[in-house]
Structures are given as structure tokens and as C-alpha cells.
Design a protein around this motif. Sequence first.
Motif, PDB file in Angstrom:
ATOM      1  N   SER A   1       0.884  -1.248  -0.025  1.00 39.84           N
ATOM      2  CA  SER A   1       0.165  -0.040  -0.016  1.00 39.84           C
ATOM      3  C   SER A   1       1.132   1.190   0.099  1.00 39.84           C
ATOM      4  CB  SER A   1      -0.837  -0.174   1.350  1.00 39.84           C
ATOM      5  OG  SER A   1      -1.638  -1.292   1.257  1.00 39.84           O
ATOM      6  N   ALA A   2       1.799   1.201   0.633  1.00 42.32           N
ATOM      7  CA  ALA A   2       2.912   2.476   1.036  1.00 42.32           C
ATOM      8  C   ALA A   2       3.578   2.883  -0.512  1.00 42.32           C
ATOM      9  CB  ALA A   2       3.933   2.346   2.092  1.00 42.32           C
ATOM     10  N   THR A   3       4.071   1.719  -1.042  1.00 36.73           N
ATOM     11  CA  THR A   3       4.817   1.854  -2.335  1.00 36.73           C
ATOM     12  C   THR A   3       3.905   2.431  -3.327  1.00 36.73           C
ATOM     13  OG1 THR A   3       6.467   0.972  -3.826  1.00 36.73           O
ATOM     14  CG2 THR A   3       4.873  -0.377  -3.044  1.00 36.73           C
ATOM     15  N   LEU A   4       2.643   1.883  -3.443  1.00 37.56           N
ATOM     16  CA  LEU A   4       1.529   2.277  -4.293  1.00 37.56           C
ATOM     17  C   LEU A   4       1.224   3.503  -4.159  1.00 37.56           C
ATOM     18  CD1 LEU A   4      -0.706  -1.003  -4.606  1.00 37.56           C
ATOM     19  CD2 LEU A   4       1.041  -0.264  -6.345  1.00 37.56           C
ATOM     20  N   ILE A   5       0.933   4.123  -3.020  1.00 37.20           N
ATOM     21  CA  ILE A   5       0.402   5.428  -2.812  1.00 37.20           C
ATOM     22  C   ILE A   5       1.699   6.587  -3.045  1.00 37.20           C
ATOM     23  CG2 ILE A   5       1.337   5.720  -0.550  1.00 37.20           C
ATOM     24  CD1 ILE A   5      -1.375   7.120   0.107  1.00 37.20           C
ATOM     25  N   ALA A   6       2.944   6.171  -3.304  1.00 38.75           N
ATOM     26  CA  ALA A   6       4.067   6.805  -3.455  1.00 38.75           C
ATOM     27  C   ALA A   6       4.203   6.968  -4.892  1.00 38.75           C
ATOM     28  CB  ALA A   6       5.420   6.087  -2.860  1.00 38.75           C
ATOM     29  N   ARG A   7       3.634   5.828  -5.621  1.00 37.13           N
ATOM     30  CA  ARG A   7       3.840   6.028  -7.055  1.00 37.13           C
ATOM     31  C   ARG A   7       2.589   6.662  -7.781  1.00 37.13           C
ATOM     32  NH1 ARG A   7       7.424   1.810  -8.098  1.00 37.13           N
ATOM     33  NH2 ARG A   7       7.990   0.576  -6.296  1.00 37.13           N
TER      34      ARG A   7
ATOM     35  N   ALA B   1       0.752   9.034  -6.344  1.00 42.13           N
ATOM     36  CA  ALA B   1       0.521  10.465  -5.705  1.00 42.13           C
ATOM     37  C   ALA B   1       1.021  11.488  -6.665  1.00 42.13           C
ATOM     38  CB  ALA B   1       1.219  10.679  -4.274  1.00 42.13           C
ATOM     39  N   PRO B   2       2.076  11.473  -7.303  1.00 45.65           N
ATOM     40  CA  PRO B   2       2.538  12.412  -8.200  1.00 45.65           C
ATOM     41  C   PRO B   2       1.347  12.710  -9.485  1.00 45.65           C
ATOM     42  CG  PRO B   2       4.428  10.828  -7.785  1.00 45.65           C
ATOM     43  CD  PRO B   2       3.130  10.458  -7.156  1.00 45.65           C
ATOM     44  N   ALA B   3       0.727  11.652  -9.777  1.00 45.42           N
ATOM     45  CA  ALA B   3      -0.362  11.773 -10.932  1.00 45.42           C
ATOM     46  C   ALA B   3      -1.553  12.879 -10.431  1.00 45.42           C
ATOM     47  CB  ALA B   3      -0.544  10.517 -11.130  1.00 45.42           C
ATOM     48  N   TRP B   4      -1.671  12.909  -8.786  1.00 50.06           N
ATOM     49  CA  TRP B   4      -2.685  13.666  -8.581  1.00 50.06           C
ATOM     50  C   TRP B   4      -2.435  15.172  -8.216  1.00 50.06           C
ATOM     51  CZ3 TRP B   4      -3.360   9.911  -3.820  1.00 50.06           C
ATOM     52  CH2 TRP B   4      -3.965   8.877  -4.182  1.00 50.06           C
ATOM     53  N   GLY B   5      -1.088  15.460  -8.816  1.00 52.25           N
ATOM     54  CA  GLY B   5      -0.538  17.039  -8.666  1.00 52.25           C
ATOM     55  C   GLY B   5      -0.465  17.577  -7.504  1.00 52.25           C
TER      56      GLY B   5
ATOM     57  N   GLY C   1       1.459  19.219   0.229  1.00 47.22           N
ATOM     58  CA  GLY C   1       0.122  18.229   0.038  1.00 47.22           C
ATOM     59  C   GLY C   1       0.412  16.714   0.105  1.00 47.22           C
ATOM     60  N   TYR C   2       1.423  16.107  -0.188  1.00 43.23           N
ATOM     61  CA  TYR C   2       1.809  14.685  -0.110  1.00 43.23           C
ATOM     62  C   TYR C   2       2.264  14.402   1.312  1.00 43.23           C
ATOM     63  CZ  TYR C   2       3.949  10.279  -0.669  1.00 43.23           C
ATOM     64  OH  TYR C   2       4.177   8.869  -0.544  1.00 43.23           O
TER      65      TYR C   2
END
Length: 349
Positions: free
Chosen positions: A81-87, A89-93, A98-99
Amino acid sequence: MKAVAEMFTMAPGNKDHHPALRCAIGVFVPLITLTLIGRLDLAAFASFGAFTGIYGRNEPHHLRFRSQLRAGGLMLLVILSATLIARVAPAWGLGPAGYSWLLVAATTGVAGACSVAIAYWRLRPAGSLFHIFGFAAIASIPVQPPLGEAMLTTVLTTVLCLLIGMSARVAKSHRTPWKRPSPIRHTVAERRAAWLEGGGYLVAAGLAGVLATVVGERLGFGHSYWAMVAAVVPLVGHSTRHRVRRGIQRIAGTVIGLVLMAGILWLNPAPWAMVLVIALCQFGAEMFIARQYLVAQVFVTPLALISTLLAAAVDPGLLLRDRIVETVIGAAVGVAVVVAPGLWRRLRG
């Protein structure tokens, strides 16, 4: 004076060198392998996968295997879950600020959910401290390695720790009877306690994360998740006094551990030597974690910081500063959460 004396009392040992050795080997073998093949970018995934070996330390083999299998599976889910959210998140701008807030919110959710899961499975160590640390640290890595390689490293480390946990079965003198573990059944009171405990972890981690992030943005501190980790430390204990003592021990042990860490940095060890130090610190932490929490923290501090340095290039001086500031913030929040219910009852009474 009695309370102060208890803070420095050493409890009797219980063959602590056995789980300490298992845990040290479980983290050393994957990390030295990654060092030799030049893939220290995967070190964090191996380090957190090795937390599997921390569970079921004094249980018979059939119970230890179930405990470690469940703990390892939960940690795998947390790391994924952690590595997926890190990948994504940049697409969410989201910018860095914010991150940071997204990370606080997500880590708070992990704190509460994993605490409930650990309570329902009756795993020891109790609570979600390792899951908070693992999730936030992995999600904070600025350059994520390939997903397949990262998860393969975690899975292989988890399997290794499971095998190490069962290794004593080769010696007849250490072998315990193998039987199907009895299913865990909970009373209504136990289920209620598990959810209340999860709520406590949610509140403590969330408050510490928010406060540390606000202070960090204004004063330039980082690693707010260390405050979240420190905040849940006082939540484990059989009495309010014991829980407050753990919070104070966390701060004192961290200060001494930072002095040790400064000495290690002064020596400027090679990567293979840093891996050896991690294994030695893991051994020391497991030797004392159940006997004297302050002493254990002296080993935990360099263990956590060296793992961070292996994962990403960070200014060591800023790392030491952030560690003590975030620990003080988190421990203070944790102690406040522990004593707040009693104070509220007194005020109402």
C-alpha cells in the motif's frame, strides 16, 4: 523516587538471546545480500519485511508460525500500500506539502486499522508501531525502485524470517510439539477493547502527525512519521504510570542513541559495515525490549537512522536533529492521550 527507580530497573531475562539472534540474522542476510549485489535501493523493503521475525518470540513453534505468517502477511500489505501510494500520488498533482498531509492521513488510518488487526490476532508485540513506521518510511522514499523487485525483496525476506523462526525444530532438544493452533475466540469485552485500542492509536498517531507536520513546515523539520511512531509507544502498558514511563524512556533512550549514532557517523563506515551495525543493533534491541525499554531505545535509534540512510541520501546532521525533535513531540502527545481520560474523569467527578 520509586517511579524513577522503576524507570531504570532491569527485568529478568527469558532466553532473550534466542529471538534476538533470529531477528539479527533475519535482517542481516537480506541486507548484506543487497549490499553485495549493489541494490541498497531495496534495503528498506528488506528491513521492514524482516519485522516478521519480531513476532511470536517465546511461543511454541506451531503458534509462532501462525503469528509470524499473519504478521508477515499484514506487513506485506502495508508495504504494498505504501509503495503504491508513493507511485500514484505524483499523478494527483500534489506538491511536497500536500503529499506530507496525505501521508499523515494515510498513516493515521494504518495506525488504527493495524492495531485492531493485531489485537484480534493477539499478536505480540501489540499495537501498530511497526506498521506506522513501515508504511510512512516506504511511502517517503523519493525514488521508488521497480515495484516487482521491491515486493519480491519483501516476500523473500518474509519467507526467510519464517524459516528462521522454525529453524530450532532441527534440534530435538528445542523442538516443540506441532499441532493445529486453536482458533482465537473473543469475548464481547475483548472485541470492544480492540476497537477502543485502535481508536487510541488513531487519535495519538493523528494528533502527533498533524502537530509534527505543522511544526515542521514552520521550523524546517522533517520525518513527521517519527513523531507518529513515538506517540503510540505510551499506549502499550498495563497501567497509566507504566505507559507514561515508556514515553519518558523513549525520549531518554533516543538521546543516548543519538550520541551512539553520532559516533557511528564519525567513523564513516562502509555500506557492509553499516549493515553489520544494523544487525548488532537489532540483536541489542531484541535483547532488552522486554526487559528495559530505555536500553532498547539506545539500539533502536541508530537502527532506524542507519536504515533511513541506506534507503536515501539524507544529511546526517539534519537526520539527528529531526529524530530528537519528532520523538519529543510524539512522546508528549502519546503521554497526553494516556493521561487525558483520567484527568477528564477527575474533572467531571
